[in-house]
Design an enzyme around this catalytic site. Sequence first.
Site, short mmCIF file in Angstrom:
data_model
loop_
_atom_site.label_atom_id
_atom_site.label_comp_id
_atom_site.label_asym_id
_atom_site.label_seq_id
_atom_site.Cartn_x
_atom_site.Cartn_y
_atom_site.Cartn_z
N LEU A 125 -1.31 -13.09 -0.33
CA LEU A 125 -2.39 -14.16 -0.02
C LEU A 125 -3.81 -13.56 -0.35
O LEU A 125 -4.21 -12.57 0.33
CB LEU A 125 -2.34 -14.64 1.35
CG LEU A 125 -3.71 -15.58 1.76
CD1 LEU A 125 -3.29 -16.83 0.95
CD2 LEU A 125 -3.45 -15.81 3.37
N SER A 128 -9.93 -12.50 1.21
CA SER A 128 -11.26 -11.83 1.47
C SER A 128 -11.54 -11.11 -0.02
O SER A 128 -10.82 -10.92 -0.77
CB SER A 128 -10.63 -10.65 2.49
OG SER A 128 -10.56 -10.96 3.78
N GLY A 133 -15.68 -11.17 3.88
CA GLY A 133 -14.22 -11.29 4.39
C GLY A 133 -13.96 -12.50 5.28
O GLY A 133 -13.38 -13.29 4.51
N SER A 134 -14.43 -12.64 6.40
CA SER A 134 -14.16 -13.65 7.20
C SER A 134 -15.09 -14.80 6.75
O SER A 134 -14.77 -16.07 7.13
CB SER A 134 -14.52 -13.31 8.78
OG SER A 134 -13.74 -12.50 9.07
N GLU A 243 -1.51 -16.95 11.21
CA GLU A 243 -1.93 -15.54 10.91
C GLU A 243 -2.39 -14.65 12.23
O GLU A 243 -1.96 -13.47 12.47
CB GLU A 243 -2.75 -15.41 9.72
CG GLU A 243 -3.27 -13.94 9.29
CD GLU A 243 -4.31 -13.71 8.34
OE1 GLU A 243 -4.65 -12.46 8.14
OE2 GLU A 243 -4.62 -14.84 7.72
N LEU A 339 1.67 12.12 25.71
CA LEU A 339 2.42 12.86 25.24
C LEU A 339 1.66 14.49 24.96
O LEU A 339 2.36 15.28 24.73
CB LEU A 339 2.88 12.48 23.81
CG LEU A 339 4.41 11.77 24.00
CD1 LEU A 339 4.21 10.48 24.56
CD2 LEU A 339 4.79 11.47 22.20
N GLY A 341 -0.14 17.44 23.65
CA GLY A 341 -0.20 17.96 22.24
C GLY A 341 0.81 17.31 21.32
O GLY A 341 0.47 17.21 20.14
N SER A 367 -12.43 -8.73 15.55
CA SER A 367 -12.85 -8.97 16.93
C SER A 367 -14.23 -9.72 17.26
O SER A 367 -14.37 -10.61 17.90
CB SER A 367 -12.53 -8.10 17.80
OG SER A 367 -11.26 -7.49 17.72
#
Length: 390
Positions: A125, A128, A133-134, A243, A339, A341, A367
């Site tokens: 698709l 952008s 972009g948006s 999406e 975790l 290292g 966001s």
Amino acid sequence: MQSMYFTEEHHLFRESLKDFLKKEVVPHIEKWEDEGIIERFIWEKFGEMGYFGLAVPEADGGLGLDMFYTVILLEELQKINSGGFAAAIWAHAYLAMTHLNKNGNPDQKKAYLTPSINGEMIGCLGVSEPFGGSDVAAMRTTAIKKGDTYVVNGSKTFITNGVYGDYIILAAKTDPAAGNKGISILIVDLKSEGVSANKLNKLGWRASDTAELAFDNVIVPAQNLMGEEGKGFTFIMEAFALERLIMGINGHARAEYALEYALQYMSERETFGKPINQYQALRHRIADLHADMDMCKQYNYSIAYRLDKGDYVVREATISKLKSTKMADEVAHECLQFLGGYGYIEDYPMARLLRDSRLGPIGGGTSEILREIIAKIVIDKKEYKAPSDS
């Protein structure tokens, strides 16, 4: 565990899919991550299994299944720890193919949808652009009608499957003076003369090919126009809800995988004579992260249910992506810390997961953009309506 959303058939599908991914996909992931190329044979295997046709009506060659089969596919793709492979699959099936499925005419479906279901063609698709972009209405790519063709000029960027794909569902201005009412959607073969692709070097999602595409006087047959001229903006806005929900579901599934892995590691890793999952500071942080993940998951399920029933869930899907991708980022960050290292070592899954997760709050609408959309709904009382209602 009993669920109000998943039937026994759903559970059987999930187990079959997990087995397929383990046998057919996982052995190749490291190679695809290293080389940045997903070999074509796996697309055909997905097609043979019917995975690309889950949401396509039976009349068009798909399986016509409910939304929760798609939810399962998305969730299990996140749990093989290759955000790039997952993105390539869902960008094909739920970005490109969604437009063909909903807006394609019979000839277009025969030429592009059927081979896409079979895994014989790969789609992407193109919305952008390098300069926007948006802000869809500000796009600069044009498709000017000349006789029985359109001449396309412009560029698109951040296009998943754009390098090795076969076609692009392209948004372009057929009437540059008409703003968002001048945007149309065309199907463009990526092998057309005048199309060039530059492969982008990304922080994460390394298995997938992400392109910046240039279109230099590309000739597109007029029959490749989807719907009517000027309807493209409506088509794009309608698809955004799906999406965003997809990326929200990806977020909760990715976080769930990270927590499962971290918990297994913490049960085996000992310090001062006891497993580290017995230290209160770590236990309580796990509890918070699990609660955040589960709240997002249950919210996303409820929105998937409503979308499956035909509700126009633009507000809810926007909230899904905003909150779930932020949560997933936080979970990945914290689980890497659990975790120690080893979290920083590429031989363990958390380093890749952290890199892949970071795209969540960026792709498909940042966001910041999503917060403004929600603010317009909540503060300005803006109403987003389904195209048929507007």
